[in-house]
Scaffold this active site. Sequence first.
Site, PDB file in Angstrom:
ATOM      1  CG  HIS A  84      -8.299  -7.070   0.162  1.00 61.32           C
ATOM      2  ND1 HIS A  84      -7.198  -7.671   0.722  1.00 61.32           N
ATOM      3  CD2 HIS A  84      -8.352  -5.825   0.676  1.00 61.32           C
ATOM      4  CE1 HIS A  84      -6.612  -6.822   1.552  1.00 61.32           C
ATOM      5  NE2 HIS A  84      -7.285  -5.683   1.533  1.00 61.32           N
ATOM      6  NE  ARG A  96      -7.074  -9.589   5.048  1.00 59.86           N
ATOM      7  CZ  ARG A  96      -8.039  -8.815   4.566  1.00 59.86           C
ATOM      8  NH1 ARG A  96      -7.907  -7.512   4.584  1.00 59.86           N
ATOM      9  NH2 ARG A  96      -9.156  -9.323   4.079  1.00 59.86           N
ATOM     10  CE1 TYR A 120      -4.385  -1.321   0.769  1.00 59.70           C
ATOM     11  CE2 TYR A 120      -3.034  -3.048   1.736  1.00 59.70           C
ATOM     12  CZ  TYR A 120      -4.256  -2.606   1.260  1.00 59.70           C
ATOM     13  OH  TYR A 120      -5.333  -3.447   1.270  1.00 59.70           O
ATOM     14  CE1 TYR A 151      -2.205  -6.377   4.033  1.00 62.17           C
ATOM     15  CE2 TYR A 151      -3.080  -6.217   1.804  1.00 62.17           C
ATOM     16  CZ  TYR A 151      -3.216  -6.033   3.167  1.00 62.17           C
ATOM     17  OH  TYR A 151      -4.383  -5.481   3.650  1.00 62.17           O
ATOM     18  CG  HIS A 180      -9.931  -1.824   1.233  1.00 60.00           C
ATOM     19  ND1 HIS A 180     -10.278  -2.212   2.494  1.00 60.00           N
ATOM     20  CD2 HIS A 180      -8.648  -2.233   1.062  1.00 60.00           C
ATOM     21  CE1 HIS A 180      -9.258  -2.811   3.090  1.00 60.00           C
ATOM     22  NE2 HIS A 180      -8.253  -2.839   2.235  1.00 60.00           N
TER      23      HIS A 180
END
Lengths: 197, 232
Positions: free
Chosen positions: B157, B154, B105, B144, B159
Site C-alpha cells: 500500500h 499488510r 520502511y 510486510y 499512504h
Amino acid sequence: MSKLRQTPSQTVGPFFAYALTPEQYGYDFKSIADGNLIEGDVPGQRIRIEGRVLDGKGDLVPDAMIEIWQADGEGRYAHPADPRGSNVAFKGFGRMGTGTDPESRFIFDTIKPGSVDGTQAPHINVTIFMRGLLLHAYTRIYFSDEAAANTRDPVLASVPAERRNTLIAVRNETPAGAVYRLDIRMQGADETVFFDV
Amino acid sequence: MTEIYTPRDWSSQPPYLHPDYKSTVLRAPTKKLIPIRQSLSEITGPVYGHDRLGALDTDLTRNAVKSGEPIGERIVVTGRVLDENGRPQPNMLIEIWQANAAGRYVHVVDQHPAPLDPNFLGGGRCVTDSEGRYKFTTIKPGAYPWGNHDNAWRPAHIHFSLFGPSLSTRLVTQMYFPGDPLLAFDPIYMGTPADCRELLISKFMLEHTEPSFALGYEFDFVLRGRRQTPTE
C-alpha cells in the site's frame, strides 16, 4: 446528480514520520510544518501549548501525530474563506509527532488566537492521527484564562458541562512564558470530547 | 449564503473501534462524537502550494538517490482529487509515504528484517493541477509482516495525506493494488464498509504506463463537497 462516495479513511499507521514530520525526527526531507508556528515578528501573545496523548489504559501514546489549525491574534484565518483574511504573516498550521520528546509530548510554540467571529471564544482546532485510529479525530483547545468568553462559546455550550474541562488548556506562567497544558485522552472517564466536524 | 461542507458520509468510513485491528481497542474514542456546527474554524484550513515543493518531490525514484537507482518495480501513480459532486480540486497538496520494494520502511521503529534501500526514502509530495490531477513516480511497495495477529501481513500500500480545501475535508488514507491476495486478510482494509472497499484499490491502466520505464496505476480521491447554507 448522484454523488460520488467519499474516499474511506485509513490509519496514518506507525511509520509516517519520515514523510509528514521528517525534520522533527531527523530524516533528510524537508517538513512543510512543525511545532513552531511563529514566523518572524508576527504580532500576538507568544504562548506554548503542550500535552500528551493517553490510551484507554492511561499509557502514553508515542506514535501519534497532532495537527493544529488556528486563527491569528486578531482571530483571522490565513485562508480565502475568511473574508477578512489574515493580515499578518501567520500561517496558523502546526504539526508534531509525539515520538521525539522523552515524555511523549506534543509541543507547539505559537501565538494566542483571537476570537474568530465575535461569538466563539479563542480556540485552536486539533486533529489527531495515530496507529489504531482508522479515522482521524477532531477536538479543540480552549484557554483557562478566557473564562468569560468560554461561558459564551456556542461549541462549549453544546458539550455536557462535566466534559468541558477536557477541552480547556490550563495556563501556567513559567520563566519562558505562558505554557498551556492539556492532555488528550482517547478513552476513559475523562475521555476528551471529540467532534463530528 | 455561506458555503459549508457536506457532512462526513459515515456509511463510507471505517468505525473507530474495529477489534480485528487490535490497536483500535485502546485508542478508539468510546463516547459519541459531538456534532459541531461548521464555522470559520471548520471551513478554513491550511493552504500549501508549489512553494513548499522540492524539485524532485513527485519522483520517489530520484528524490533520495545517494549512489544509484532504487531497487524494485517502477510505477506511476496518478489520478484526480474530486469532491463528491465531481468537482476537481486544484492546487491541493498531497503527501505520500510507503515502504520500499522489500516491504521495509525507513522509519527507525520498523524492525522488519528486510533490507533498507540506500537510494529510497519513500516520502513524496505534490500539488494537484488545475484539473485536480496529480502524478507520482515511485517504486511498487512490498508487503510486510506486522504484529496484529499470528502471521499477519499488510498488503502492499501507499499512504496518502490530503488537506483538501478546509479542515473538514482532511483525509489520510491508504491506496492498495488490484488483485492483492492479502487484502482479504488485512483488518485495516477490511475495517472499511464492504461496499466501499474497492474505493481504496487502484486500477492498473496501460495508458498511464511509461513504455520501457514504469507501469501505471490510477487512483482518485473523493473529498467532502460544498453546499450553500443561509447566513443568519
